[in-house]
Design a protein around this motif. Structure first.
Motif, short mmCIF file in Angstrom:
data_model
loop_
_atom_site.label_atom_id
_atom_site.label_comp_id
_atom_site.label_asym_id
_atom_site.label_seq_id
_atom_site.Cartn_x
_atom_site.Cartn_y
_atom_site.Cartn_z
N ALA A 106 0.99 -1.42 -0.01
CA ALA A 106 -0.15 -0.05 -0.06
C ALA A 106 0.72 1.39 0.02
N ALA A 107 2.22 1.11 0.39
CA ALA A 107 2.99 2.38 0.58
C ALA A 107 3.46 2.82 -0.83
N GLN A 108 3.17 1.92 -2.08
CA GLN A 108 3.87 2.40 -3.37
C GLN A 108 2.70 3.30 -4.08
N ILE A 109 3.41 4.25 -4.75
CA ILE A 109 2.73 5.11 -5.56
C ILE A 109 2.31 4.19 -6.81
N PRO A 110 1.12 4.53 -7.16
CA PRO A 110 0.70 3.72 -8.46
C PRO A 110 1.69 4.07 -9.70
#
Length: 180
Positions: A106-110
């Motif tokens: 979830a911490a990743q930017i799409p």
């Protein structure tokens, strides 16, 4: 130059039952109504156990010499995957994973554009010192191939459907997509 708004994903805190094995998807445990039928309550400390179990599965699949190495590879691969899984599948993946893994995803930017499976593997190779495309493919498959047992085949099928062709092999599945 125009500004682009990137949607964010909020991962709700979900309490999960203790998995006895990684043989299937876990069902959320609702503290108001109790455990789902056929599940056990989520005793204190088992979230860490779920993360440990995931790492042990990756260590076994990848034949890594240490848990530390398996954990490092797991974090790298889940981090990269987190940027490419979007929408409901991203939220459902985060909910199904142990909390530590969910945070990594979830911490990743799409990503702004999808990567082909070979590009995804190359991006992993670039993150691992001394990796080659062949060793990176092994690492990716070692992590992704354990996900169906953990999050369920249906969710993995949905994730593969939203990714470019070629990812099925990385998840340990036959790639039945027609050749371009």
């Amino acid at each position: 130059m125009t500004a682009t708004t990137v949607p964010t994903v909020t991962v709700p805190r979900v309490t999960l039952p203790t998995p006895t094995t990684l043989s299937g998807p876990r069902t959320p445990y609702d503290t108001a109504t109790g455990p789902a039928p056929g599940t056990r309550p989520h005793p204190a400390g088992t979230e860490r156990d779920a993360w440990t179990e995931l790492i042990d599965e990756v260590r076994e699949a990848g034949r890594y010499p240490t848990r530390r190495e398996a954990e490092r590879i797991t974090r790298i691969v889940l981090s990269a995957l987190g940027g490419h899984v979007i929408g409901d599948e991203r939220v459902d993946l985060a909910r199904a994973l142990p909390e530590e893994a969910a945070r990594v995803v979830a911490a990743q930017i799409p990503a702004t554009r999808p990567q082909t499976a070979p590009q995804f593997v190359e991006s992993i190779a670039a993150r691992i010192e001394g990796a080659t495309p062949a060793t990176a493919r092994w690492d990716v498959s070692s992590v992704l191939s354990v996900l169906p047992k953990l999050v369920g085949d249906d969710l993995v099928t949905r994730i593969i459907a939203q990714l470019p062709p070629g990812y099925a092999l990385l998840f340990g599945r036959a790639d039945l997509a027609p050749a371009p």
